[in-house]
Structure formats: C-alpha cells, structure tokens
Design a protein around this motif. Structure first.
Motif, PDB file in Angstrom:
ATOM      1  N   PHE A  29       0.817  -1.208   0.000  1.00  0.00           N
ATOM      2  CA  PHE A  29       0.000   0.000   0.000  1.00  0.00           C
ATOM      3  C   PHE A  29       0.859   1.270   0.000  1.00  0.00           C
ATOM      4  O   PHE A  29       0.457   2.299  -0.544  1.00  0.00           O
ATOM      5  N   SER A  30       2.032   1.199   0.632  1.00  0.00           N
ATOM      6  CA  SER A  30       2.910   2.365   0.643  1.00  0.00           C
ATOM      7  C   SER A  30       3.550   2.608  -0.718  1.00  0.00           C
ATOM      8  O   SER A  30       3.704   3.756  -1.156  1.00  0.00           O
ATOM      9  N   LEU A  31       3.931   1.521  -1.386  1.00  0.00           N
ATOM     10  CA  LEU A  31       4.746   1.648  -2.590  1.00  0.00           C
ATOM     11  C   LEU A  31       4.036   1.231  -3.875  1.00  0.00           C
ATOM     12  O   LEU A  31       4.520   1.554  -4.964  1.00  0.00           O
ATOM     13  N   GLY A  32       2.927   0.500  -3.762  1.00  0.00           N
ATOM     14  CA  GLY A  32       2.266  -0.010  -4.966  1.00  0.00           C
ATOM     15  C   GLY A  32       1.896   1.088  -5.946  1.00  0.00           C
ATOM     16  O   GLY A  32       2.151   0.978  -7.158  1.00  0.00           O
ATOM     17  N   GLY A  33       1.296   2.171  -5.433  1.00  0.00           N
ATOM     18  CA  GLY A  33       0.920   3.273  -6.313  1.00  0.00           C
ATOM     19  C   GLY A  33       2.119   4.034  -6.833  1.00  0.00           C
ATOM     20  O   GLY A  33       2.128   4.503  -7.982  1.00  0.00           O
ATOM     21  N   ILE A  34       3.157   4.158  -5.988  1.00  0.00           N
ATOM     22  CA  ILE A  34       4.360   4.898  -6.396  1.00  0.00           C
ATOM     23  C   ILE A  34       5.137   4.118  -7.454  1.00  0.00           C
ATOM     24  O   ILE A  34       5.597   4.687  -8.459  1.00  0.00           O
ATOM     25  N   VAL A  35       5.269   2.798  -7.252  1.00  0.00           N
ATOM     26  CA  VAL A  35       5.895   1.971  -8.295  1.00  0.00           C
ATOM     27  C   VAL A  35       5.025   1.981  -9.547  1.00  0.00           C
ATOM     28  O   VAL A  35       5.543   1.993 -10.681  1.00  0.00           O
ATOM     29  N   GLY A  36       3.699   1.997  -9.342  1.00  0.00           N
ATOM     30  CA  GLY A  36       2.790   2.092 -10.484  1.00  0.00           C
ATOM     31  C   GLY A  36       3.035   3.347 -11.299  1.00  0.00           C
ATOM     32  O   GLY A  36       2.990   3.321 -12.535  1.00  0.00           O
ATOM     33  N   GLN A  37       3.322   4.462 -10.619  1.00  0.00           N
ATOM     34  CA  GLN A  37       3.640   5.702 -11.340  1.00  0.00           C
ATOM     35  C   GLN A  37       4.913   5.551 -12.169  1.00  0.00           C
ATOM     36  O   GLN A  37       5.045   6.157 -13.238  1.00  0.00           O
ATOM     37  N   MET A  38       5.860   4.736 -11.662  1.00  0.00           N
ATOM     38  CA  MET A  38       7.116   4.511 -12.373  1.00  0.00           C
ATOM     39  C   MET A  38       6.915   3.625 -13.605  1.00  0.00           C
ATOM     40  O   MET A  38       7.548   3.839 -14.636  1.00  0.00           O
ATOM     41  N   LEU A  39       6.038   2.626 -13.493  1.00  0.00           N
ATOM     42  CA  LEU A  39       5.978   1.574 -14.506  1.00  0.00           C
ATOM     43  C   LEU A  39       4.717   1.564 -15.356  1.00  0.00           C
ATOM     44  O   LEU A  39       4.737   1.018 -16.465  1.00  0.00           O
ATOM     45  N   ALA A  40       3.615   2.129 -14.841  1.00  0.00           N
ATOM     46  CA  ALA A  40       2.335   2.014 -15.540  1.00  0.00           C
ATOM     47  C   ALA A  40       2.340   2.770 -16.866  1.00  0.00           C
ATOM     48  O   ALA A  40       2.838   3.893 -16.944  1.00  0.00           O
TER      49      ALA A  40
END
Length: 409
Positions: free
Chosen positions: A29-40
């Motif tokens: 929950f802390s990083l899923g959205g942030i990594v998503g911003q990097m990779l999505a």
C-alpha cells in the motif's frame, strides 16, 4: 490439551503469524501506487497493483476456505505462506525488469497469501467459547500492531538496497517475511480444535445452503458492515500516499503516514474485545463507522502533513472497531457445520468490495482529486448505520420482552 488451553495457545501462534503476514500489505500500500507511477503505461492504472492485491485476496478466499476445510488450517496456512514468498520475489523481479505486468502479477499473488492471513482471526475463534471469541479475534489482530512497525520500516530501510531498481529491496523483504512465517505456522495445532458450540443446524449435517444464509438479515448486516468498513478504509488509504506525494511531501513522509495508519488500525485491539463484550458488537461497529466519518472531516479540513496523518489515524481507529465488530457479528450467524463456508463467503464479499474500492480510488483520485475521495465517505456510512441501528433496536426490544416474560413467570 483442553479446548480452552488450545485456543489460548493458538492465539499466541496466530498473533506472531499475523505480525509477519500483515507486514506485507503496508509495503504494497505504501509503494504499490508509487511503483505504479514509475511503470504504468497509463496514469489511470497507477493503483492497479494495489487493486490486484485486493482482487487476489478476494479471489483467494473461497479456494482457501475449501483447502482448509479439506486439509486443515495449518496445511492451508503453509500453502499461503509459500505463495507469499513467491509473490514477494516476483514483485521484486518485476521492478528489476521494469515490467509493470510482472510487478502486478506479484502483488496479485500476494493477495492469495493475504486471503489466508485474513482468516487467522477466525482460526483464533474456532476453539474459543463465550466472550473469549471476540477477545481471541481482537488479540490476534494485535499482531497487526507489530506489522505496522515492521512493514513501513522495511520500506525505509530497504527501498534503496538496489540503486538501479528502487523499491525492489522492499518487496524482497516482503518475501523474507513470508519465509519467516512458515516455521511459526508449523507450531499450529488446529487438528485438535474442538468446534465452537453453536445451535444445531436445522438442515442437519452440512447446515443451511449459502442461499438460505444470505437470506438472513443478521448475516447480511454483518457482511455489509465488514464491506463498508474495510472498503472505505482501503478507498481512502490507497489514495493517501499518492495524494501526499502530489502535495509535495516525500515518499518517506508518505510511508510514515501509512505506518501511523496501520498502528491505529491495530493498537485498539488491546481493548476492542473487552469493549465488544461490554457494549455489544453492533454498538462498537457503529462507533467505528462514525470514527471513519471523523477521518473524512479531518481530511477535508486541510492539506498539511498533520491533516493527512490525523485522517489516517482516525481512519485506522474506525476500521478496527467497525471491522472487528463486524467479524464478531459474523461468528454469531452460523453453526459449526456451516463455519468454513460462511467465513469464506464473508471474506469473498468483503475483500471483493476492497478490490473494487482500491481500483476506483486510483481512478477517482486521478480524475477528481483527494477531496472527492473523502466526500464519498458520508453517504456510504449513513446508509450502513441505518440497518445497524435497526438491528440494535430490535435486539433491545427482544431483550425487554424476554425480561418481562421472566418477571411474569
């Protein structure tokens, strides 16, 4: 070993397992959205990894219940921990490859592990009797308090372990937590558990069908309370780290916000069971929902770090009261024969709503912003409070009639 001694022994084992198993979701929950911003490939998909975790959790509840019914809880929990190990490795590898698909597969598989972890609270109540049921559920949830420290701290300590693949180390640590859970779960002795006493099923062996159970207002209200409390919590929490970073706060500050939130989610577990035993399941559930409303009011009051942290803390407290109260309500809605099917159905519905909430949270945040997320809390809670208050009034009326009959006799 007596049923009471077994119940208390299992509570301690499950509390440790909960601490390890519940440390993974704060990382996601802390990083899923942030990594998503990097990779999505699309901004609307940034919270998809979190949504897939919740979807995997919902999808895994029914097969997890079937596996545990056929092979026992311990075997099922060992399978779950193995899935958690694989999930962490896959998510980490997805970041190294810069593959959004592989990363999402890792968080999706982590959801299957979560479907086993979430049933620890029911396993704690299996051999418990009377008021100890709610206390056993509450005590196991204390493991989440430890997880609230472990998960976010691992994000901070390991996020730069691989400089060329930021955050890969955090998901590798998630795999390590699942690995540590395996020897703990081997100590579980559910095969000796005595089914919790309950009313004899009118249908005989096997109990009522799920259709009949779903037609019971008491069960519908209990499940709906769980869906609303967990769904709203996820809806707001999923958006919060992204909103914080968008307001100029650092990733570390966002991770601390999630840490305070998860601490608030589980810290009340020291006394929630006692409150339920004293005031009743419905009243504590209603109180939790009202606290979620105060979280929304706090979030709408400003965009400072204090407003974000305050809203997340109140959201955590509200979730604890409402979700543990709803879980205790579910344990009153089935016989011993119906237990595994009813618990599996409850978790499927609850975490299905969580999956939808996390997915729409990201899309709505991207389209309408943080304030819209919080405005939606009010009508949803209002709709849920009506049937809970109705059930409370009906229970009080029934108790009053029983007391009058007793006096007349």
């Amino acid at each position: 070993m007596s049923a009471e001694a077994l119940a208390r022994r299992n509570v301690w084992i499950l509390t440790i397992a909960q601490a390890l198993g519940a440390s993974g979701p704060p990382i996601i929950f802390s990083l899923g959205g942030i990594v998503g911003q990097m990779l999505a490939p699309n901004p609307a998909l940034v919270t998809l990894p979190i949504s897939l975790y919740s979807f995997g959790l919902a999808l895994g509840t029914l097969p997890a219940a079937a596996i545990m019914r056929r092979n026992g809880r311990r075997t099922g929990y060992l399978i779950g921990a193995t899935l958690g190990l694989i999930a962490g490795l896959m998510a980490s590898y997805g970041i190294v490859l810069a593959s959004f698909l592989v990363f999402c597969l890792g968080t999706f598989l982590a959801g299957f592990y979560g479907s086993y972890v979430q049933s620890y609270r029911f396993a704690a109540a299996d051999a418990a009797t009377g008021s100890f049921k709610a206390k056993a559920i509450s005590w196991v949830m204390i493991g989440g308090l430890i997880a609230a420290v472990i998960g976010p701290q691992l994000v901070i300590w390991t996020r730069d372990a691989f400089p060329q693949a930021p955050f890969a180390g955090s998901f590798l640590s998630q795999a390590g937590l699942a690995l540590l859970a395996i020897p703990v779960l081997l100590l579980l002795r559910t095969q000796e558990a005595v089914p919790a006493p309950g009313p004899t099923s009118p249908k005989g062996k096997g109990g009522r069908s799920l259709r009949e159970i779903l037609a019971t207002p008491r069960f519908v209200i209990a499940v709906a309370a769980g869906m609303v409390s967990y769904g709203l919590m996820t809806f707001v929490m999923t958006a919060a780290p992204i909103a914080m970073v968008g307001c100029g706060f650092t990733i570390g500050e966002a991770a601390f916000g999630i840490q305070w939130h998860v601490l608030a989610m589980f810290a009340p577990s020291f006394f929630t069971g006692n409150l339920i035993a004293r005031f009743g399941k419905e009243k504590i559930t209603a109180l939790g929902l009202l606290m979620i409303v105060t979280a929304g009011i706090t979030a709408l009051s400003g965009l400072t770090l204090a407003h974000f942290y305050g809203a997340l803390i109140l959201l955590g407290f509200g979730w604890n009261f409402a979700f543990i109260g709803a879980t205790a309500m579910v344990t009153d809605c089935h016989t011993a024969e119906e237990r595994s099917r009813v618990q599996g159905l409850n978790d499927f519905l609850v975490f299905g709503s969580v999956a939808c909430a996390s997915f729409f949270s990201g899309a709505l945040l991207n389209a309408a912003g943080w304030q819209t997320i919080n405005w939606l809390i009010f009508p949803i809670v209002a709709l849920m409070l009506v049937p809970i208050l109705w059930q409370m009034k009906a229970a009080e009326s029934a108790a009053a009639r029983a007391s009058t009959r007793a006096k007349d006799a």
